[in-house]
Write a protein that holds these residues in place. Structure first.
Motif, PDB file in Angstrom:
ATOM      1  N   VAL A  64      22.482  12.110  14.753  1.00 46.70           N
ATOM      2  CA  VAL A  64      23.501  11.268  15.380  1.00 46.70           C
ATOM      3  C   VAL A  64      24.310  10.525  14.326  1.00 46.70           C
ATOM      4  CG1 VAL A  64      22.190  10.920  17.502  1.00 46.70           C
ATOM      5  CG2 VAL A  64      21.915   9.305  15.628  1.00 46.70           C
ATOM      6  N   SER A  65      25.561  10.256  14.666  1.00 49.21           N
ATOM      7  CA  SER A  65      26.393   9.319  13.918  1.00 49.21           C
ATOM      8  C   SER A  65      26.442   8.018  14.705  1.00 49.21           C
ATOM      9  CB  SER A  65      27.814   9.864  13.738  1.00 49.21           C
ATOM     10  OG  SER A  65      27.885  10.760  12.660  1.00 49.21           O
ATOM     11  N   ILE A  66      26.120   6.919  14.050  1.00 50.46           N
ATOM     12  CA  ILE A  66      26.149   5.604  14.685  1.00 50.46           C
ATOM     13  C   ILE A  66      27.342   4.854  14.122  1.00 50.46           C
ATOM     14  CG2 ILE A  66      24.899   3.446  15.092  1.00 50.46           C
ATOM     15  CD1 ILE A  66      22.303   5.050  14.732  1.00 50.46           C
ATOM     16  N   THR A  67      28.401   4.762  14.927  1.00 52.42           N
ATOM     17  CA  THR A  67      29.647   4.122  14.503  1.00 52.42           C
ATOM     18  C   THR A  67      30.005   2.967  15.429  1.00 52.42           C
ATOM     19  OG1 THR A  67      30.976   5.705  15.777  1.00 52.42           O
ATOM     20  CG2 THR A  67      30.471   6.280  13.501  1.00 52.42           C
ATOM     21  N   ALA A  68      28.985   2.365  16.017  1.00 50.01           N
ATOM     22  CA  ALA A  68      29.160   1.240  16.938  1.00 50.01           C
ATOM     23  C   ALA A  68      29.369  -0.053  16.158  1.00 50.01           C
ATOM     24  CB  ALA A  68      27.936   1.123  17.844  1.00 50.01           C
ATOM     25  N   PRO A  69      29.769  -1.136  16.832  1.00 48.80           N
ATOM     26  CA  PRO A  69      29.892  -2.430  16.167  1.00 48.80           C
ATOM     27  C   PRO A  69      28.567  -2.892  15.543  1.00 48.80           C
ATOM     28  CG  PRO A  69      31.054  -2.479  18.252  1.00 48.80           C
ATOM     29  CD  PRO A  69      30.301  -1.182  18.211  1.00 48.80           C
ATOM     30  N   ASN A  70      28.672  -3.783  14.575  1.00 49.46           N
ATOM     31  CA  ASN A  70      27.529  -4.180  13.750  1.00 49.46           C
ATOM     32  C   ASN A  70      26.328  -4.670  14.550  1.00 49.46           C
ATOM     33  OD1 ASN A  70      29.411  -3.689  11.767  1.00 49.46           O
ATOM     34  ND2 ASN A  70      29.644  -5.820  11.137  1.00 49.46           N
ATOM     35  N   PHE A  71      26.569  -5.439  15.609  1.00 43.13           N
ATOM     36  CA  PHE A  71      25.449  -6.045  16.330  1.00 43.13           C
ATOM     37  C   PHE A  71      24.602  -5.019  17.073  1.00 43.13           C
ATOM     38  CE2 PHE A  71      28.786  -5.829  19.490  1.00 43.13           C
ATOM     39  CZ  PHE A  71      28.142  -5.644  20.708  1.00 43.13           C
ATOM     40  N   LEU A  72      25.102  -3.792  17.223  1.00 40.14           N
ATOM     41  CA  LEU A  72      24.352  -2.736  17.898  1.00 40.14           C
ATOM     42  C   LEU A  72      23.596  -1.827  16.935  1.00 40.14           C
ATOM     43  CD1 LEU A  72      27.060  -1.692  20.525  1.00 40.14           C
ATOM     44  CD2 LEU A  72      24.946  -2.959  20.976  1.00 40.14           C
ATOM     45  N   HIS A  73      23.843  -1.957  15.646  1.00 36.27           N
ATOM     46  CA  HIS A  73      23.248  -1.042  14.670  1.00 36.27           C
ATOM     47  C   HIS A  73      21.731  -1.020  14.752  1.00 36.27           C
ATOM     48  CE1 HIS A  73      26.915  -0.978  11.698  1.00 36.27           C
ATOM     49  NE2 HIS A  73      27.190  -0.478  12.881  1.00 36.27           N
ATOM     50  N   ARG A  74      21.126  -2.203  14.811  1.00 31.47           N
ATOM     51  CA  ARG A  74      19.661  -2.253  14.779  1.00 31.47           C
ATOM     52  C   ARG A  74      19.057  -1.587  16.010  1.00 31.47           C
ATOM     53  NH1 ARG A  74      15.865  -7.417  13.218  1.00 31.47           N
ATOM     54  NH2 ARG A  74      13.845  -6.459  13.710  1.00 31.47           N
ATOM     55  N   GLU A  75      19.519  -1.965  17.183  1.00 32.03           N
ATOM     56  CA  GLU A  75      18.943  -1.429  18.417  1.00 32.03           C
ATOM     57  C   GLU A  75      19.123   0.086  18.494  1.00 32.03           C
ATOM     58  OE1 GLU A  75      19.167  -2.059  23.281  1.00 32.03           O
ATOM     59  OE2 GLU A  75      20.748  -2.892  21.997  1.00 32.03           O
ATOM     60  N   ILE A  76      20.349   0.540  18.236  1.00 30.30           N
ATOM     61  CA  ILE A  76      20.613   1.978  18.329  1.00 30.30           C
ATOM     62  C   ILE A  76      19.876   2.732  17.224  1.00 30.30           C
ATOM     63  CG2 ILE A  76      22.377   3.760  18.262  1.00 30.30           C
ATOM     64  CD1 ILE A  76      24.349   1.778  19.440  1.00 30.30           C
ATOM     65  N   GLY A  77      19.921   2.203  16.005  1.00 33.07           N
ATOM     66  CA  GLY A  77      19.291   2.887  14.876  1.00 33.07           C
ATOM     67  C   GLY A  77      17.790   3.042  15.048  1.00 33.07           C
ATOM     68  N   VAL A  78      17.121   1.982  15.457  1.00 33.59           N
ATOM     69  CA  VAL A  78      15.674   2.041  15.659  1.00 33.59           C
ATOM     70  C   VAL A  78      15.332   3.021  16.784  1.00 33.59           C
ATOM     71  CG1 VAL A  78      13.661   0.713  16.429  1.00 33.59           C
ATOM     72  CG2 VAL A  78      15.221  -0.253  14.723  1.00 33.59           C
ATOM     73  N   ALA A  79      16.102   2.973  17.858  1.00 33.21           N
ATOM     74  CA  ALA A  79      15.835   3.853  18.997  1.00 33.21           C
ATOM     75  C   ALA A  79      16.064   5.318  18.630  1.00 33.21           C
ATOM     76  CB  ALA A  79      16.713   3.458  20.180  1.00 33.21           C
ATOM     77  N   HIS A  86      17.891  12.284  13.194  1.00 30.93           N
ATOM     78  CA  HIS A  86      18.398  11.900  11.884  1.00 30.93           C
ATOM     79  C   HIS A  86      19.632  11.017  12.073  1.00 30.93           C
ATOM     80  CE1 HIS A  86      15.739  14.865  10.026  1.00 30.93           C
ATOM     81  NE2 HIS A  86      16.183  15.757  10.909  1.00 30.93           N
ATOM     82  N   LEU A  87      19.839  10.050  11.149  1.00 37.18           N
ATOM     83  CA  LEU A  87      20.903   9.059  11.327  1.00 37.18           C
ATOM     84  C   LEU A  87      21.929   9.118  10.211  1.00 37.18           C
ATOM     85  CD1 LEU A  87      18.804   5.807  12.003  1.00 37.18           C
ATOM     86  CD2 LEU A  87      19.406   7.591  13.632  1.00 37.18           C
ATOM     87  N   TRP A  88      23.180   9.160  10.600  1.00 38.73           N
ATOM     88  CA  TRP A  88      24.295   8.808   9.695  1.00 38.73           C
ATOM     89  C   TRP A  88      24.896   7.551  10.313  1.00 38.73           C
ATOM     90  CZ3 TRP A  88      29.421  12.091   9.076  1.00 38.73           C
ATOM     91  CH2 TRP A  88      30.240  11.481   8.131  1.00 38.73           C
ATOM     92  N   ILE A  89      24.657   6.413   9.674  1.00 37.63           N
ATOM     93  CA  ILE A  89      24.994   5.120  10.262  1.00 37.63           C
ATOM     94  C   ILE A  89      25.978   4.379   9.368  1.00 37.63           C
ATOM     95  CG2 ILE A  89      22.940   4.031   9.224  1.00 37.63           C
ATOM     96  CD1 ILE A  89      22.791   2.243  11.739  1.00 37.63           C
ATOM     97  N   GLU A  90      26.955   3.764   9.986  1.00 33.04           N
ATOM     98  CA  GLU A  90      27.948   3.028   9.212  1.00 33.04           C
ATOM     99  C   GLU A  90      27.378   1.713   8.680  1.00 33.04           C
ATOM    100  OE1 GLU A  90      30.872   3.400   7.794  1.00 33.04           O
ATOM    101  OE2 GLU A  90      30.655   5.501   8.318  1.00 33.04           O
ATOM    102  N   LYS A  91      27.914   1.301   7.547  1.00 32.96           N
ATOM    103  CA  LYS A  91      27.519   0.023   6.973  1.00 32.96           C
ATOM    104  C   LYS A  91      28.077  -1.110   7.855  1.00 32.96           C
ATOM    105  CE  LYS A  91      31.668  -0.959   5.961  1.00 32.96           C
ATOM    106  NZ  LYS A  91      32.296  -2.196   6.464  1.00 32.96           N
TER     107      LYS A  91
END
Length: 372
Positions: A64-79, A86-91
């Motif tokens: 997955v690519s996680i390109t959501a706003p910053n406050f959602l990174h933790r919840e989405i990334g952990v899940a 596998h994660l490609w997540i924005e800074k």
């Protein structure tokens, strides 16, 4: 960023045909009605959903690519990591170092790969500068200046979106731009051990948007609200090597458009990079010390991944190409089971620098940057 990631996946086989792994666009999630369907139609996703949890539960999805706003990174990334994706997540990977660490721990526990969107380190000229520094071509590094100036928030009618709220946008320009600066500093010179910082808000009030927003939307007529996080940050840095540094970032710099770059000075020379001339380096090296000239070097196929895009030096690469490199390294990490490019560890250490900046602003003192 969702668009940029999607286009990067499509281009990877064009530039890196040796990579056997190919992507299939399975599903796209977006909570705003109609947006996911539009993206699916435009880019060819097989399905579209409103809730990202459906992506986590989808057995067809492997990455997955996680390109959501910053406050959602933790919840989405952990899940997503917990679901074996596998994660490609924005800074900046969340709002704090704790958020980034939670995602990093989840990735490590699940045994999946995690790549982070620190795109500027992927510029072939930046990689060439790092090699030049490591080889001692400019002597022992004495000091560095890193700047990230932009005008994306300079307009007083810029809408008061999540980006300007502490709870959802975090530390403002620290997460938006200084996160890139911290990563470049670490990438070029190694770990930062201590720092002192100052911040300011120069546009203290903005209008709340009256409808759905995208990007840096202008808004007038909405109820005014307070900007809760930083427009500007400056920091003095001390590195483990003994080098010193200055990092400065601002999102309201009128007259500056993506004015990002660095100047690294050593005992025998210096190297300069400006994102707006992404494929060039200014290099000074020799033994004259005083009045030593600076030469313009056009990076070519021998630098980083340049050869995958252009046949010779002075042929320009662009921003989207950096994200193609990032996508390639993410997919290569999956294919080979070995991390390539910026990792969640980089995100955690960079976030520790940002947290230290915030603590320094509160205390008005020098503070140490945690090493773990």
């Amino acid at each position: 960023m969702g668009r940029v990631h999607t286009q990067a996946y499509a281009r990877v086989p064009h530039h890196f045909p040796q990579l056997a792994l190919r992507t299939e666009l399975v599903t796209v999630a977006e909570e705003v009605p109609g947006r996911a369907e539009q993206a699916a139609e435009q880019y060819g996703f097989a399905s579209a959903v409103r809730d990202w949890r459906e992506v986590a539960a989808d057995p067809r999805v492997g990455a997955v690519s996680i390109t959501a706003p910053n406050f959602l990174h933790r919840e989405i990334g952990v899940a997503m990591a917990g679901a074996g994706k596998h994660l490609w997540i924005e800074k900046p990977v969340g709002l704090t170092a704790d958020d980034a660490r939670a995602v990093a721990d989840a990735v490590a526990k699940a045994g999946v790969q995690g790549t982070v969107g620190f795109n500027y380190r992927n510029a072939p000229a930046v990689e060439a500068a790092r090699d030049l520094i490591a080889a001692g071509d400019i002597g022992t590094v004495t000091h560095v200046r890193i700047r990230l100036f932009s005008d994306y928030a300079a307009h007083p009618d810029g809408a008061l979106t999540w980006r300007y709220e502490r709870e959802r946008g975090g530390s403002g320009v620290l997460g938006d731009l200084a996160s890139h600066g911290a990563d470049l500093a670490r990438f070029l010179l190694g770990e930062i051990t201590s720092l002192t910082a100052d911040t300011a808000v120069f546009v203290p009030e903005r209008a709340r948007p009256t409808g759905t927003t995208a990007g840096h939307t202008l808004a007038t007529g909405g109820a005014p609200g307070t900007v809760e996080n930083e427009d500007y940050v400056s920091a003095l840095l001390r590195f483990a090597s003994g080098a010193r540094g200055v990092l400065e970032a601002c999102r309201v710099s009128v007259g500056e458009q993506n004015s990002y770059g660095f100047e690294v000075h050593g005992t025998r020379g210096a190297v300069f990079w400006d994102f707006r001339r992404m494929n060039e380096l200014g290099v000074s090296r020799g033994t004259t010390y005083q009045d030593q000239p600076v030469s313009t070097v056009y990076v070519g196929p021998g630098a980083g991944e340049f050869g995958a895009f252009q046949p010779g030096a002075a042929n320009a690469m662009g921003y989207d190409d950096l994200k193609v490199i990032e996508a390639y390294r993410f997919l290569r990490s999956i294919a080979e089971g070995t991390p390539y490019g910026a990792t969640l560890t980089d995100a955690v250490r960079g976030a520790a620098v940002l947290d230290a900046m915030a603590r320094s602003v509160e205390s008005g003192t020098w503070v140490d940057v945690p090493t773990a």
